[in-house]
Motif scaffolding. Structure first.
Motif, PDB file in Angstrom:
ATOM      1  N   SER A 276       0.827  -1.206   0.000  1.00 24.56           N
ATOM      2  CA  SER A 276       0.000   0.000   0.000  1.00 24.56           C
ATOM      3  C   SER A 276       0.866   1.262   0.000  1.00 24.56           C
ATOM      4  O   SER A 276       0.569   2.247  -0.688  1.00 24.56           O
ATOM      5  N   ASP A 277       1.966   1.206   0.721  1.00 26.27           N
ATOM      6  CA  ASP A 277       2.886   2.354   0.714  1.00 26.27           C
ATOM      7  C   ASP A 277       3.519   2.563  -0.658  1.00 26.27           C
ATOM      8  O   ASP A 277       3.759   3.690  -1.088  1.00 26.27           O
ATOM      9  N   GLY A 278       3.797   1.440  -1.324  1.00 28.41           N
ATOM     10  CA  GLY A 278       4.363   1.535  -2.677  1.00 28.41           C
ATOM     11  C   GLY A 278       3.394   2.235  -3.615  1.00 28.41           C
ATOM     12  O   GLY A 278       3.768   3.108  -4.400  1.00 28.41           O
ATOM     13  N   LEU A 279       2.150   1.850  -3.521  1.00 35.29           N
ATOM     14  CA  LEU A 279       1.151   2.483  -4.372  1.00 35.29           C
ATOM     15  C   LEU A 279       0.987   3.957  -4.019  1.00 35.29           C
ATOM     16  O   LEU A 279       0.892   4.825  -4.899  1.00 35.29           O
ATOM     17  N   ASP A 280       0.973   4.247  -2.736  1.00 36.02           N
ATOM     18  CA  ASP A 280       0.829   5.638  -2.294  1.00 36.02           C
ATOM     19  C   ASP A 280       1.941   6.509  -2.883  1.00 36.02           C
ATOM     20  O   ASP A 280       1.713   7.651  -3.293  1.00 36.02           O
ATOM     21  N   ALA A 281       3.143   5.943  -2.921  1.00 35.51           N
ATOM     22  CA  ALA A 281       4.279   6.714  -3.447  1.00 35.51           C
ATOM     23  C   ALA A 281       4.054   7.064  -4.909  1.00 35.51           C
ATOM     24  O   ALA A 281       4.298   8.194  -5.340  1.00 35.51           O
ATOM     25  N   LEU A 282       3.603   6.107  -5.676  1.00 35.21           N
ATOM     26  CA  LEU A 282       3.416   6.355  -7.103  1.00 35.21           C
ATOM     27  C   LEU A 282       2.172   7.189  -7.380  1.00 35.21           C
ATOM     28  O   LEU A 282       2.189   8.106  -8.195  1.00 35.21           O
ATOM     29  N   TRP A 283       1.112   6.864  -6.695  1.00 32.01           N
ATOM     30  CA  TRP A 283      -0.180   7.466  -7.039  1.00 32.01           C
ATOM     31  C   TRP A 283      -0.329   8.891  -6.504  1.00 32.01           C
ATOM     32  O   TRP A 283      -0.879   9.770  -7.163  1.00 32.01           O
ATOM     33  N   ASN A 284       0.138   9.096  -5.283  1.00 30.17           N
ATOM     34  CA  ASN A 284      -0.059  10.401  -4.638  1.00 30.17           C
ATOM     35  C   ASN A 284       1.234  11.209  -4.537  1.00 30.17           C
ATOM     36  O   ASN A 284       1.329  12.342  -5.004  1.00 30.17           O
ATOM     37  N   LYS A 285       2.248  10.601  -3.932  1.00 29.68           N
ATOM     38  CA  LYS A 285       3.439  11.402  -3.599  1.00 29.68           C
ATOM     39  C   LYS A 285       4.287  11.754  -4.818  1.00 29.68           C
ATOM     40  O   LYS A 285       4.998  12.761  -4.792  1.00 29.68           O
ATOM     41  N   ALA A 286       4.276  10.934  -5.848  1.00 26.03           N
ATOM     42  CA  ALA A 286       5.127  11.223  -7.007  1.00 26.03           C
ATOM     43  C   ALA A 286       4.685  12.507  -7.712  1.00 26.03           C
ATOM     44  O   ALA A 286       5.400  13.025  -8.570  1.00 26.03           O
ATOM     45  N   TRP A 287       3.511  13.004  -7.330  1.00 29.21           N
ATOM     46  CA  TRP A 287       3.003  14.252  -7.928  1.00 29.21           C
ATOM     47  C   TRP A 287       2.984  15.374  -6.907  1.00 29.21           C
ATOM     48  O   TRP A 287       3.340  16.516  -7.214  1.00 29.21           O
ATOM     49  N   LEU A 288       2.578  15.047  -5.681  1.00 24.52           N
ATOM     50  CA  LEU A 288       2.512  16.077  -4.631  1.00 24.52           C
ATOM     51  C   LEU A 288       3.909  16.516  -4.199  1.00 24.52           C
ATOM     52  O   LEU A 288       4.175  17.718  -4.050  1.00 24.52           O
ATOM     53  N   ASP A 289       4.807  15.564  -3.979  1.00 22.02           N
ATOM     54  CA  ASP A 289       6.134  15.899  -3.442  1.00 22.02           C
ATOM     55  C   ASP A 289       6.919  16.832  -4.366  1.00 22.02           C
ATOM     56  O   ASP A 289       7.457  17.847  -3.912  1.00 22.02           O
ATOM     57  N   PRO A 290       7.031  16.522  -5.657  1.00 18.38           N
ATOM     58  CA  PRO A 290       7.813  17.427  -6.502  1.00 18.38           C
ATOM     59  C   PRO A 290       7.190  18.821  -6.594  1.00 18.38           C
ATOM     60  O   PRO A 290       7.910  19.829  -6.586  1.00 18.38           O
ATOM     61  N   LEU A 291       5.877  18.879  -6.627  1.00 21.25           N
ATOM     62  CA  LEU A 291       5.232  20.185  -6.755  1.00 21.25           C
ATOM     63  C   LEU A 291       5.414  21.031  -5.498  1.00 21.25           C
ATOM     64  O   LEU A 291       5.749  22.211  -5.570  1.00 21.25           O
ATOM     65  N   PHE A 292       5.200  20.420  -4.341  1.00 28.38           N
ATOM     66  CA  PHE A 292       5.241  21.215  -3.109  1.00 28.38           C
ATOM     67  C   PHE A 292       6.612  21.242  -2.447  1.00 28.38           C
ATOM     68  O   PHE A 292       6.914  22.141  -1.677  1.00 28.38           O
ATOM     69  N   ARG A 293       7.430  20.210  -2.717  1.00 28.81           N
ATOM     70  CA  ARG A 293       8.713  20.131  -1.993  1.00 28.81           C
ATOM     71  C   ARG A 293       9.927  20.104  -2.893  1.00 28.81           C
ATOM     72  O   ARG A 293      11.059  20.177  -2.414  1.00 28.81           O
ATOM     73  N   GLY A 294       9.687  19.892  -4.170  1.00 23.44           N
ATOM     74  CA  GLY A 294      10.827  19.794  -5.081  1.00 23.44           C
ATOM     75  C   GLY A 294      11.623  18.515  -4.900  1.00 23.44           C
ATOM     76  O   GLY A 294      12.828  18.474  -5.160  1.00 23.44           O
ATOM     77  N   THR A 295      10.955  17.459  -4.458  1.00 29.21           N
ATOM     78  CA  THR A 295      11.630  16.155  -4.289  1.00 29.21           C
ATOM     79  C   THR A 295      10.705  15.048  -4.805  1.00 29.21           C
ATOM     80  O   THR A 295       9.510  15.272  -4.961  1.00 29.21           O
ATOM     81  N   TYR A 296      11.287  13.879  -5.033  1.00 30.19           N
ATOM     82  CA  TYR A 296      10.472  12.698  -5.316  1.00 30.19           C
ATOM     83  C   TYR A 296      10.542  11.763  -4.116  1.00 30.19           C
ATOM     84  O   TYR A 296      11.575  11.714  -3.431  1.00 30.19           O
ATOM     85  N   PRO A 297       9.488  10.987  -3.888  1.00 33.16           N
ATOM     86  CA  PRO A 297       9.592   9.987  -2.815  1.00 33.16           C
ATOM     87  C   PRO A 297      10.660   8.962  -3.197  1.00 33.16           C
ATOM     88  O   PRO A 297      10.826   8.641  -4.375  1.00 33.16           O
ATOM     89  N   LYS A 298      11.353   8.446  -2.204  1.00 36.16           N
ATOM     90  CA  LYS A 298      12.500   7.564  -2.490  1.00 36.16           C
ATOM     91  C   LYS A 298      12.093   6.300  -3.247  1.00 36.16           C
ATOM     92  O   LYS A 298      12.881   5.706  -3.979  1.00 36.16           O
ATOM     93  N   GLU A 299      10.820   5.914  -3.091  1.00 31.59           N
ATOM     94  CA  GLU A 299      10.346   4.719  -3.799  1.00 31.59           C
ATOM     95  C   GLU A 299      10.432   4.880  -5.318  1.00 31.59           C
ATOM     96  O   GLU A 299      10.391   3.911  -6.067  1.00 31.59           O
ATOM     97  N   MET A 300      10.524   6.122  -5.777  1.00 33.20           N
ATOM     98  CA  MET A 300      10.574   6.371  -7.224  1.00 33.20           C
ATOM     99  C   MET A 300      11.998   6.353  -7.762  1.00 33.20           C
ATOM    100  O   MET A 300      12.207   6.440  -8.982  1.00 33.20           O
ATOM    101  N   ASP A 301      12.980   6.253  -6.874  1.00 32.33           N
ATOM    102  CA  ASP A 301      14.384   6.398  -7.278  1.00 32.33           C
ATOM    103  C   ASP A 301      14.765   5.545  -8.490  1.00 32.33           C
ATOM    104  O   ASP A 301      15.339   6.048  -9.453  1.00 32.33           O
TER     105      ASP A 301
END
Ligand code: GCO
Length: 481
Positions: A276-301
């Protein structure tokens, strides 16, 4: 792969590779009490409906429009469940004034539509097609004449086929072409069109279009994932810059399909949590993190290796005037050792009320995603840019006495009120959608409209939900039942 329900967002087949097995935890408490203190929305709350060009316009070969990836995809037998296509759709390219009258008739102050890139630039780049741009200019004027504020989405999945031929979003150049397109549109419309949504649900386009093959461009290549994700994020940043350089007084935002990811319980709960965390990284954080923080979640490395260049993340992290949130249902996830991703869709909890897609109808998920954005991403201003529900799938006529839809909307709007009371800065709500339209791979078997349409005659008939939504938009008071 096991799939329960017919959800486009069924993520069971997502070949994420071990890389996506993150450990950070699905954020957001499961909020159960959504009873707001007050049922009154503020006077300036934005009420609207949302549509997308490909799902409504038809007129595919009219006035110089070039083909998009969806024009090509929909024609391949088997891609669209009922064998239909969007060549007419709701005929809204020709009948846009009827749409505007319906929106005005419902007392709505806003309309979210999308612009077809290949009407403006038939091959995606090069010379602008003035007739294509004129259409949107007329639409904007027609809306403004009725006091309706236009919100335009620049990309709702219909990439020009000309660009797909060069690799589409997997090609970094597409991000630059997207900025050129934004520049062309703002130059023509930026004096009157002030509210802009850059991308619609980039996660859906990236995953369903490039990994699962269920949407255009119909690819099933996990190796494209990192490139597509990053180039869409990069294109978004570049387009935001182009818009702001092209006109003043703009409200620039973007729309994401945010879903709470909920691991299945049972003896494997701890493993399900990882999936579930893996999916969260791709589905939510891979878009929110770069926009708001300028980073990608580590799962996307692993996916992003060699893709992100120096300075890119600075371009992606643009200030936004609002975040558009689309919400339909939470995702239930479990570990599946037989799937290359180890991620599979789990069943919603026993007894859960299901929508036509077999998804859990759960307004608390809407609260959860809004509140997550507030807590983790600096409490930006938000608009719910899509929410709604379909009739049960079928080829028969639409249900005009659509009480189930009224109940769905009321309960989700209650969640919006509760989120506002919890401090979420939610300024508006766009129901999906105005008229029953072309629901992508489901064709016309799924009907989301406040208004039905007879596809043989084009006649539009408001449903019970249309009158209900009108009363709400006019008073701002959410009925208790
Ligand atoms: C999406 C799209 C819409 C859909 C709607 C109903 O959210 O997938 O933005 O185009 O039609 O969501 O499924």
């Amino acid at each position: 792969m096991e799939r329960s329900g017919v959800s486009r967002r069924a993520l069971g087949a997502l070949a994420l590779g071990g890389a996506a097995m993150g450990l950070s935890g699905c954020e957001g408490a499961h909020q159960t009490d959504l009873t707001p203190k007050s049922r009154q929305f503020p006077k300036d709350f934005v009420w609207g409906v949302a549509t997308a060009a490909f799902q409504t316009e038809g007129a595919q070969a009219v006035d110089g429009r070039g083909p998009s990836v969806w024009d090509v995809f929909e024609k391949v037998p088997g891609h669209v469940k009922d064998g239909s296509d969007a060549t007419v759709a709701t005929d809204s390219y020709r009948r846009f004034q009827d749409d505007v009258d319906l929106i005005a008739g419902a007392g709505l102050g806003a309309y979210r539509f999308s612009i077809s890139w290949s009407r403006v630039l038939p091959t995606g780049q090069g010379a602008v097609n003035p007739a294509g741009l004129d259409h949107y200019s007329k639409l904007v004027d027609a809306l403004l004449a009725k006091g309706i504020t236009p919100y335009a989405t620049l990309f709702h999945w219909d990439l020009p086929q000309g660009l797909q031929g060069m690799g589409g979003w997997a090609n970094r150049d597409t991000a630059l072409r997207f900025a050129d397109y934004a520049r062309a549109v703002v130059e023509k419309l930026g004096d009157r069109l002030k509210n802009w949504i850059i991308l619609n649900e980039a996660a859906v386009h990236a995953v369903f279009g490039h990994v699962l093959g269920e949407h255009a461009p119909g690819l099933k290549d996990i190796n494209l994932l990192g490139k597509v994700v990053h180039h869409m994020n990069l294109g978004q940043g570049l387009a935001m810059q182009a818009l702001r350089a092209g006109a003043s007084g703009l409200n620039v935002g973007t729309t994401m399909a945010l879903q709470p990811c909920r691991p299945a319980g049972g003896p494997l709960a701890i493993w399900n949590r990882l999936a579930s965390d893996g999916l969260d990284a791709l589905w939510n954080k891979a878009w929110l993190d770069p926009l708001f923080r300028g980073t990608y979640p580590k799962e996307m490395d692993d996916f992003l290796k060699g893709v992100v260049r120096d300075g890119d993340l600075k371009t992606v992290k643009q200030p936004i005037d609002f975040l558009g949130v689309n919400y339909y249902a939470p995702a239930y996830v479990r570990l599946d050792l037989n799937s290359p991703s180890k991620i599979a869709q789990a069943n919603p909890p026993e007894g859960a009320e299901l929508d036509a897609f077999g998804r859990h109808i759960d307004p608390s998920g809407l609260f959860e995603v809004l509140d997550r954005v507030r807590r983790e991403y600096g409490a930006p201003r938000m608009l719910v840019t899509e929410n709604g529900c379909s009739d049960p799938f079928g080829t028969g006529p639409a249900i005009l006495k659509d009480d189930f839809r009224i109940v769905y909307l009321r309960r989700h709007l209650q969640a919006v009120l509760a989120a506002r009371e919890a401090g979420c800065d939610v300024r508006g709500y766009f129901e999906w959608t105005l008229i029953d339209n072309f629901e992508w791979d489901l064709g016309y078997t799924s009907k989301f409209g406040l208004v039905a349409m007879d596809r043989a005659t084009g006649v539009r008939t408001p449903k019970a939900s249309y009158a209900w939504f009108k009363a709400l938009a006019e008073t701002g008071l959410l009925p208790a039942t």
